[in-house]
Design a protein around this motif. Structure first.
Motif, PDB file in Angstrom:
ATOM      1  N   VAL A   1      10.348  -5.388  12.015  1.00 49.81           N
ATOM      2  CA  VAL A   1      10.419  -6.243  10.849  1.00 49.81           C
ATOM      3  C   VAL A   1      11.326  -5.967   9.723  1.00 49.81           C
ATOM      4  CG1 VAL A   1       9.292  -7.539   9.083  1.00 49.81           C
ATOM      5  CG2 VAL A   1       8.152  -7.346  11.414  1.00 49.81           C
ATOM      6  N   LEU A   2      11.309  -4.495   9.401  1.00 52.90           N
ATOM      7  CA  LEU A   2      12.147  -4.270   8.393  1.00 52.90           C
ATOM      8  C   LEU A   2      13.237  -3.022   8.834  1.00 52.90           C
ATOM      9  CD1 LEU A   2       9.131  -3.179   5.932  1.00 52.90           C
ATOM     10  CD2 LEU A   2      10.762  -5.309   6.030  1.00 52.90           C
ATOM     11  N   ASP A   3      13.261  -2.777   9.908  1.00 59.40           N
ATOM     12  CA  ASP A   3      14.301  -1.782  10.322  1.00 59.40           C
ATOM     13  C   ASP A   3      14.122  -0.649   9.657  1.00 59.40           C
ATOM     14  OD1 ASP A   3      16.373  -1.198  12.055  1.00 59.40           O
ATOM     15  OD2 ASP A   3      17.800  -1.785  10.856  1.00 59.40           O
ATOM     16  N   THR A   4      13.091  -0.316   9.503  1.00 68.09           N
ATOM     17  CA  THR A   4      13.087   1.187   8.793  1.00 68.09           C
ATOM     18  C   THR A   4      11.453   1.816   9.151  1.00 68.09           C
ATOM     19  OG1 THR A   4      13.258   2.313   6.766  1.00 68.09           O
ATOM     20  CG2 THR A   4      11.930   0.321   6.734  1.00 68.09           C
TER      21      THR A   4
ATOM     22  N   ALA B   1      10.010   6.361   5.406  1.00 67.47           N
ATOM     23  CA  ALA B   1      11.304   6.125   4.673  1.00 67.47           C
ATOM     24  C   ALA B   1      11.084   5.079   3.689  1.00 67.47           C
ATOM     25  CB  ALA B   1      12.442   5.808   5.604  1.00 67.47           C
ATOM     26  N   TYR B   2      10.339   4.181   4.011  1.00 66.34           N
ATOM     27  CA  TYR B   2      10.081   2.904   2.870  1.00 66.34           C
ATOM     28  C   TYR B   2       9.459   3.478   1.661  1.00 66.34           C
ATOM     29  CZ  TYR B   2       8.601  -1.606   1.080  1.00 66.34           C
ATOM     30  OH  TYR B   2       8.419  -2.572   0.014  1.00 66.34           O
TER      31      TYR B   2
ATOM     32  N   MET C   1       0.817  -1.196  -0.057  1.00 63.90           N
ATOM     33  CA  MET C   1       0.038   0.001  -0.139  1.00 63.90           C
ATOM     34  C   MET C   1       0.875   1.272  -0.076  1.00 63.90           C
ATOM     35  SD  MET C   1      -3.509  -0.969   2.192  1.00 63.90           S
ATOM     36  CE  MET C   1      -4.100   0.356   1.800  1.00 63.90           C
ATOM     37  N   LEU C   2       2.037   1.193   0.597  1.00 65.61           N
ATOM     38  CA  LEU C   2       2.896   2.269   0.735  1.00 65.61           C
ATOM     39  C   LEU C   2       3.354   2.469  -0.650  1.00 65.61           C
ATOM     40  CD1 LEU C   2       4.704   1.862   4.101  1.00 65.61           C
ATOM     41  CD2 LEU C   2       3.368   3.785   3.511  1.00 65.61           C
TER      42      LEU C   2
END
Length: 322
Positions: free
Chosen positions: A301-304, A308-309, A271-272
């Motif tokens: 989970v994603l370390d972000t 930013a993603y 969705m992002l």
């Protein structure tokens, strides 16, 4: 274009070698996926013999790997674990030092272990080799149960198909969830197995019949917006919560709660990438409840962060302002 070096040596495992070639080496530009400059390298170019007796002709030495963005170490035979080629050790040290992505598949981890680059880190390998790795290198925190481990820019994976999961995980980081899903679709493999999933399950998938929980899993994915407690999922499966939780862990190798959280993160990633909805709206659509919980899950989970993603991977067209 990212450069990828697949490192093999005498006695390499053909399946895991094929995984690296399949994931990074194929031209998928027709699907909108960017290509990699992929090359197979070896300490000594020429005919490199596999553990099954046939050989492949390798044109490149390790010099390309010393400059590559991603370095993949394929499995090595047991008899070489105690005396890794010094050229491979030097390559591992150099790759980690210059902050390249480094991936080991199955017993390829012994190169990284011998280089000292896993000291004080968490890592994994095939469950059959985990005790040997831990005994030879007690300074490494060896996790024998998981599919893969990411520690910084080092990814170590278990054997065979777990290498696919590790490589797809790296592609989700580098290319985003949508591109990784396209590659997984072409490979006809599930894109969503995360590193914490068990290497093996109590009941092999080949034995799953009409009482499989795959139907409940599919229903859950279609209803991520809802709270979806274990009680609700077990009711949908016509089981008691206790029986359902035990059966789910047996079939999927992880708990219902962990599996649900991972599916919600994957849905939020897409969705992002594909919409311009606010974080609060995405959080609601994915079942996180609030943007704060979404941020916490992304960080874990994603370390972000979701912001930013989105900035890195968005492909959505912003809505026109009236």
């Amino acid at each position: 274009m990212k450069t990828v070096a697949c490192v093999i040596d005498e006695g390499f495992a053909p399946f895991e070698f094929g995984v690296a070639c399949e994931v990074f080496g194929l031209d998928r530009s027709a699907d909108g996926v960017p290509n990699f400059d992929f090359r197979v390298v070896a300490p000594q170019p020429g005919a490199v013999r596999s553990k099954l007796g046939f050989s492949v002709n390798v044109e490149h030495d390790l010099s390309f790997a010393h400059e590559a963005d991603i370095v993949v170490f394929c499995p090595l035979p047991r008899e070489s674990w105690a005396h890794i080629d010094a050229r491979l050790i030097d390559l591992a040290v150099a790759a980690v030092t210059r902050d390249a992505w480094v991936v080991s598949v199955c017993s390829g981890v012994f190169v990284l272990a011998a280089s000292g680059q896993l000291d004080g880190r968490r890592a994994t390998t095939h469950w059959m080799y985990a005790s040997t790795l831990a005994a030879m290198y007690p300074q490494i925190e060896v996790d024998p149960d998981v599919l893969f481990v990411q520690d910084g820019r080092i990814i170590t994976s278990a054997g065979t198909a777990a290498g696919i999961d590790a490589c797809l995980h790296l592609l989700r980081i580098e290319l985003g969830a949508e591109m990784a899903n396209r590659i997984a679709k072409r490979m006809v493999v599930p894109p969503q197995r995360d590193g914490g999933q068990a290497q093996y399950v109590d009941r092999p998938l080949l034995e799953v019949s009409s009482d499989s929980l795959s139907g409940v899993a599919g229903w859950a994915v279609q209803n991520l917006r809802d709270e979806l407690t274990v009680e609700e999922m077990s009711a949908h499966a016509l089981m008691s919560p206790r029986t359902f939780a035990r059966r789910f862990k047996s079939e999927f190798g992880t708990t219902p709660a962990s599996w649900l959280n991972r599916q919600r993160v994957i849905h939020a990633q897409r969705m992002l990438e594909r919409t311009d909805l606010s974080l609060e709206q995405i959080a609601q659509e994915c079942g996180f409840g609030s943007a704060a919980v979404l941020r916490q899950s992304f960080a874990r989970v994603l370390d972000t962060t979701p912001t930013a993603y989105r900035a890195r991977f968005t492909c959505a067209v912003p809505a026109e302002v009236a």
